[in-house]
Design a protein around this motif. Structure first.
Motif, mmCIF file in Angstrom:
data_model
loop_
_atom_site.group_PDB
_atom_site.id
_atom_site.type_symbol
_atom_site.label_atom_id
_atom_site.label_comp_id
_atom_site.label_asym_id
_atom_site.label_seq_id
_atom_site.Cartn_x
_atom_site.Cartn_y
_atom_site.Cartn_z
ATOM 1 N N ARG A 77 0.600 -0.903 0.184
ATOM 2 C CA ARG A 77 0.093 -0.210 -0.044
ATOM 3 C C ARG A 77 0.679 1.455 -0.167
ATOM 4 N N ALA A 80 2.116 1.879 -3.222
ATOM 5 C CA ALA A 80 0.873 2.502 -4.394
ATOM 6 C C ALA A 80 1.472 3.848 -4.020
ATOM 7 N N ARG A 81 1.132 4.020 -2.951
ATOM 8 C CA ARG A 81 0.901 6.031 -2.577
ATOM 9 C C ARG A 81 1.898 6.288 -3.165
ATOM 10 N N GLN A 83 4.004 5.631 -5.623
ATOM 11 C CA GLN A 83 3.835 5.841 -7.339
ATOM 12 C C GLN A 83 2.882 7.340 -7.851
ATOM 13 N N ASP A 84 1.708 6.623 -6.729
ATOM 14 C CA ASP A 84 0.698 8.281 -6.903
ATOM 15 C C ASP A 84 1.837 9.354 -6.465
ATOM 16 N N LEU A 85 2.811 9.802 -5.579
ATOM 17 C CA LEU A 85 2.998 10.667 -5.162
ATOM 18 C C LEU A 85 3.839 11.485 -5.325
ATOM 19 N N THR A 86 4.551 10.201 -6.701
ATOM 20 C CA THR A 86 5.530 10.657 -7.363
ATOM 21 C C THR A 86 4.498 10.817 -9.523
ATOM 22 N N ARG A 87 4.003 10.095 -9.062
ATOM 23 C CA ARG A 87 3.673 10.977 -10.475
ATOM 24 C C ARG A 87 2.829 12.353 -10.011
ATOM 25 N N ALA A 88 2.011 12.552 -9.060
ATOM 26 C CA ALA A 88 1.813 14.095 -9.142
ATOM 27 C C ALA A 88 2.350 15.397 -8.782
#
Length: 107
Positions: A77, A80-81, A83-88
């Protein structure tokens, strides 16, 4: 005589001795690492209940199959977070570049 807040009885923090200067608590050296881990787990979104449930395996290095499964779930988890933060972060970087370029071009 020292009195401890209720949170110190949950097992999340090691009990200090009370022999410090003016009744200050004196924690063992490993307490700082444990507190930092707990703070990191909270910052990563783990609930206090989950942290309390998983802490014994941190201390002993031994986990039940259920604890191991929960550790893996939480790690995945967090990954995945990240990855989301890196994308943002990447998208915000592009916005900053665009804004900066537009402002420089207008000056």
């Amino acid at each position: 005589m020292c009195s401890f807040p209720p949170s110190e009885g949950t097992g999340t923090y090691p009990y200090p001795s009370c022999g410090g200067f003016h009744g200050q608590r004196d924690y063992p050296d490993e307490a700082l690492e444990r507190v930092q881990l707990i703070q990191d787990l909270f910052a990563a979104g783990l609930s206090s209940r989950t942290v309390v449930e998983l802490l014994p395996c941190v201390s002993t290095g031994v986990a039940t199959p259920a604890m191991l499964n929960q550790l893996i779930i939480e790690r995945d988890r967090i990954a995945a977070r990240i990855q989301d933060l890196t994308r943002a972060k990447t998208k915000l970087g592009r916005v900053i570049e665009n804004v900066t370029a537009a402002n420089v071009a207008q000056d």
